[in-house]
Design a protein around this motif. Structure first.
Motif, PDB file in Angstrom:
ATOM      1  N   GLN A  73      -7.387 -12.123   3.434  1.00 25.14           N
ATOM      2  CA  GLN A  73      -8.616 -11.291   2.789  1.00 25.14           C
ATOM      3  C   GLN A  73      -9.603 -12.247   1.767  1.00 25.14           C
ATOM      4  O   GLN A  73     -10.629 -10.757   1.633  1.00 25.14           O
ATOM      5  CB  GLN A  73      -8.455 -10.170   2.198  1.00 25.14           C
ATOM      6  CG  GLN A  73      -6.650 -10.090   2.649  1.00 25.14           C
ATOM      7  CD  GLN A  73      -6.034  -8.499   0.992  1.00 25.14           C
ATOM      8  OE1 GLN A  73      -6.788  -8.429   0.456  1.00 25.14           O
ATOM      9  NE2 GLN A  73      -5.128  -8.253   1.329  1.00 25.14           N
ATOM     10  N   ASP A  80      -2.255  -4.930  -4.018  1.00 25.07           N
ATOM     11  CA  ASP A  80      -3.256  -4.403  -4.334  1.00 25.07           C
ATOM     12  C   ASP A  80      -3.769  -4.339  -5.482  1.00 25.07           C
ATOM     13  O   ASP A  80      -5.217  -3.741  -5.676  1.00 25.07           O
ATOM     14  CB  ASP A  80      -3.723  -2.690  -3.333  1.00 25.07           C
ATOM     15  CG  ASP A  80      -2.718  -1.487  -3.745  1.00 25.07           C
ATOM     16  OD1 ASP A  80      -1.758  -2.293  -4.323  1.00 25.07           O
ATOM     17  OD2 ASP A  80      -3.296  -0.709  -3.368  1.00 25.07           O
ATOM     18  N   THR A  81      -2.768  -3.986  -7.043  1.00 25.06           N
ATOM     19  CA  THR A  81      -3.005  -3.329  -8.040  1.00 25.06           C
ATOM     20  C   THR A  81      -3.314  -4.503  -8.666  1.00 25.06           C
ATOM     21  O   THR A  81      -3.731  -4.554 -10.662  1.00 25.06           O
ATOM     22  CB  THR A  81      -2.019  -2.645  -8.431  1.00 25.06           C
ATOM     23  OG1 THR A  81      -0.352  -3.603  -8.453  1.00 25.06           O
ATOM     24  CG2 THR A  81      -1.934  -1.161  -7.941  1.00 25.06           C
TER      25      THR A  81
END
Length: 805
Positions: free
Chosen positions: A705, A663-664
């Protein structure tokens, strides 16, 4: 050439089911196998190659044309001079009479050979000084007194007169001095020349260039240059000679014709003199042989004058019937035969009598014996008379009558004694005559056998005399005719038309040579351009991607080039946006509709524009509303963070090292729906991390996603990076750049890629020009009013991201 990228144009292969994240769907196209090149001449490719090498073609054409024009200036016009010679030949089928005058010396074809002979050409060369070549025709007056000697050296010379006009220098063409002297004296003695030019023409400061060859070499060149025309059974020989000097050429042709006529007259006179000499010798010999034959015949007749010979009508073998010797021989031969016949008849009559009386009737068949034996004839007549008397008396008297007895005794005496005795005497007489007559016949036969031989020999001698007389008379008449023809000798040839110096040249090769030089240089330049195009290793044409690399063309990208102020034209940017929209549409239907689009973008080598294609393809999908993730997989030299102005760390390498979470590393960009994972921190182990499970897991996680995942892979030449990322994505686009991509390198890398579970979606041709082989791939349709600055789409350029272009 235009290529249709629809599924019907190229074979579509099923995607590799073993690739990570792949689904069971048969919509993608892999490399094309077994596609043959189209038939016909690739004119478009040739035109593109010519345009690309236009400067080379122009340079080669200019150089070749310049050299050709220089050579054309050295070519002189050619003049033709003609002369016609009449050959005095009798018409076909004419009966030739007489010894010499009605006949020609040579046949028509032989005149041509005589014309080409050195006996004709060498005197012409010597008289006209044709073995001396000079630059200016006016220099011919200097060589009237030039004489070639066997010691003269052939070569190019230069005669220079000093500025005072007193001294001269004779040198070779390369400047080697051969002789120095005073003007007015002989020149060239040291090199074997006999040359005394008129000093009035040797002006001060003048330079004369000339070349000297042997007369025989000049004759060979002259014979090879002349053209002779003599139709079959014709009487007109045409001589044509070509040369750069019209007056010299005409003089040469006229001298050639006159020399041929003069030589023909000399040859004919020489022929007649030789023929007359031969006839004189033959006439003297024939006269001697005739005299000898007459003497032999006379001597033979003298020797045989007393011997029997045939006369009157010959019966064969030289024997004649009227000859007395012959008549006596045959009479004796007949008499001998008759005697032998009579002997046989008498012997047969005596044998038949058997010692008794001889029948006198048998003598009636031998009249010759009765004629030659009167006693026998008288005895037979006496016997006949007594027998008749006896038969008469017996009619009146009896046998006992003394008269009858007396008659019978006399008849019996004649029959038994007198006639047989006479017959034997006649037979003995005949036998006594036979040897004597045979001896006389043999002697006569020997004389007769000698008559045919003597007659034959006499006839042979007579025929020899007759033949000698005929030969002598014929040779004498021939000799007299030749003597008369010698006085009236005329050549068999005469000049009908003389050559005149032509005014206009027959041919001038200078313009043609110049034109040919220009055309040849252009053809050479074009051929050189086509050869360079064939040997070019770079990718330049769309058919090379299809037929050599086996890649269907998924899309093309125009060349993004800024103007001098660093700005991009709206038309170019619009075409670029449309090209990526087209590529987006093609890729959309290359994947199932219920699964995300995951693909890698790579190129055979660096500089092909793979990052540009990846960036703009991501922008195209994002502008269509698809959540798009752009992964910078070039962990060594990736620059997508600069394009989208995002921090480079943390990024992909940091995630694979475990130094950052998923996510980073996902960053949003200035373009809506477009997200970026930068490359991260560079490291030596970064390429090895691309083949780890973390990379495959990252792609698998991102599939849930995002709608579209595009991996900007390193070039295939970089190592295993691009292959690992392609295997992780399961599909890959190959970026090719005309004029930059190495086809051999690309083919080799694609062969390695074929062994991996990677579905090749096709090729994207980057930075194509507005024309040439790719003119059908460009979108030339634009907005009518380009002054309206309507925002079209975000665009990534080599200078960076342009928002709302």
């Amino acid at each position: 050439m235009r290529f249709d990228s629809s599924p019907s144009a190229f074979p579509i292969a099923a995607h590799n089911a073993g690739s990570i994240g792949a689904v069971d769907w048969n919509g993608g196209s892999q490399r094309l196998n077994g596609v043959s090149e189209p038939q016909g001449i690739p004119w478009a490719r040739y035109a593109d190659a010519i345009w690309r090498h236009s400067l080379l073609i122009l340079g080669v054409a200019l150089v070749g044309s310049g050299l050709g024009l220089l050579a054309a200036r050295r070519v002189s016009p050619v003049y033709d001079a003609d002369a016609t010679i009449w050959i005095n030949t009798p018409p076909t089928g004419t009966q030739l009479t007489g010894p010499i005058r009605p006949q020609q010396l040579l046949t028509s074809v032989s005149w041509v050979e005589l014309l080409r002979s050195f006996a004709i050409v060498d005197p012409i060369v010597r008289d006209l000084k044709l073995n001396v070549n000079y630059a200016a025709p006016a220099d011919s007056v200097l060589f009237h007194n030039f004489t070639w000697t066997p010691a003269t050296r052939s070569g190019a010379y230069e005669l220079s007169i000093d500025k005072h006009g007193r001294d001269y220098v004779l040198s070779t063409a390369n400047g080697t001095v051969l002789e120095r002297g005073v003007v007015g004296g002989p020149i060239g003695r040291k090199v074997g020349m006999e040359w005394l030019p008129d000093p009035h023409f040797l002006r001060a400061g003048r330079t004369i260039e000339f070349r000297v060859v042997s007369p025989r070499n000049a004759s060979v060149s002259l014979v090879s240059a002349v053209h002779l025309s003599l139709p079959e059974d014709a009487q007109f020989l045409k001589i044509t000679l070509s040369g750069a000097d019209p007056h010299r050429t005409a003089r040469t042709v006229n001298a050639w014709a006159e020399q041929l006529v003069s030589t023909s007259g000399e040859l004919k006179k020489r022929h007649l003199l030789e023929f007359k000499r031969i006839l004189g010798d033959q006439l003297a010999l024939a006269e001697g042989q005739l005299r000898a034959s007459e003497n032999q015949l006379e001597l033979f007749r003298v020797k045989t004058i007393t011997l029997p010979r045939g006369a009157n009508t010959p019966t064969g073998g030289g024997i004649s019937q009227g000859d007395p010797v012959v008549a006596a021989y045959f009479q004796q031969r007949a008499a001998l035969d008759e005697i032998r016949s009579e002997e046989e008849a008498l012997e047969r009559m005596i044998a038949d009598a058997r010692g008794g009386p001889i029948n006198p009737q048998g003598f009636l068949q031998l009249p010759t014996i009765l004629n030659n034996a009167p006693q026998l004839r008288s005895a037979i007549e006496e016997l006949s008379l007594r027998q008749a008397t006896l038969r008469t008396e017996q009619q009146f008297l009896t046998e006992a009558n003394p008269r009858i007895k007396q008659l019978r005794e006399s008849v019996n005496l004649l029959e038994t004694q007198t006639i047989p005795q006479i017959t034997v005497a006649v037979l003995n007489s005949l036998k006594a005559r036979e040897p004597e007559l045979g001896t006389r016949i043999e002697a006569g036969s020997q004389q007769l056998r000698a008559i045919p031989g003597r007659t034959t020999e006499e006839m042979r001698l007579a025929r020899r005399v007759l033949a000698g007389e005929n030969l002598y008379n014929s040779l004498k008449a021939r000799y007299e005719e030749v003597s008369l023809a010698e006085v009236q000798t005329t050549p068999d040839l005469s000049v009908l038309d003389t050559a005149v110096a032509p005014i206009f040249p027959a041919s001038n090769e200078a313009p043609r040579l110049g034109l040919l030089a220009v055309l040849a240089s252009i053809a050479l330049a074009v051929g050189l351009a086509l050869i360079l195009d064939r040997r070019d290793r770079r990718f330049r044409y769309p058919e090379q991607a299809t037929y050599e690399l086996g890649l269907s063309i998924a899309g093309t990208v125009p060349n993004l080039k800024a103007n001098r102020s660093g700005e991009f034209q709206l038309a170019v940017m619009s075409q670029t946006v449309e090209s990526f929209r087209t590529l987006r549409l093609a890729l959309r239907y290359d994947f199932p509709g219920d699964a995300p689009i995951v693909l890698g973008v790579s190129s055979p080598a660096s500089g092909d524009g793979k990052s540009l294609v990846s960036s703009n393809l991501g922008l195209a999908f994002a502008s269509a509303g698809s959540r798009t993730l752009l992964i910078d997989g070039d962990v060594r030299r990736g620059t997508l963070h600069s394009t989208f102005e995002t921090p480079v760390t943390p990024g992909l390498v940091d995630y694979l090292h475990g130094n950052a979470g998923a996510d980073t590393i996902v960053r949003s960009t200035a373009s809506a729906n477009l997200f970026l994972i930068p490359r991260g921190t560079r490291g030596n182990r970064a390429p090895e991390l691309l083949v780890s499970e973390l990379m495959s897991g990252l792609v698998q996680d991102m599939r849930s996603q995002f709608d579209v995942i595009i991996i900007d892979s390193p070039p295939l030449v970089a190592g295993i990076d691009a292959y690992a990322l392609g295997a992780a994505a399961g599909a890959m686009l190959i970026v090719l750049r005309p004029g930059l991509t190495d086809r051999k390198l690309a083919a080799a890398k694609l062969e390695v890629l074929d062994r991996l579970p990677v579905r090749i979606l096709g090729a994207v041709v980057n930075a194509v020009s507005g024309g040439g082989a790719y003119r059908y791939y460009n979108a030339e349709y634009s907005y009518k009013d380009e002054r309206t600055r309507e925002q079209i789409l975000d665009l990534a350029t080599p200078e960076g991201l342009v928002l709302r272009a």
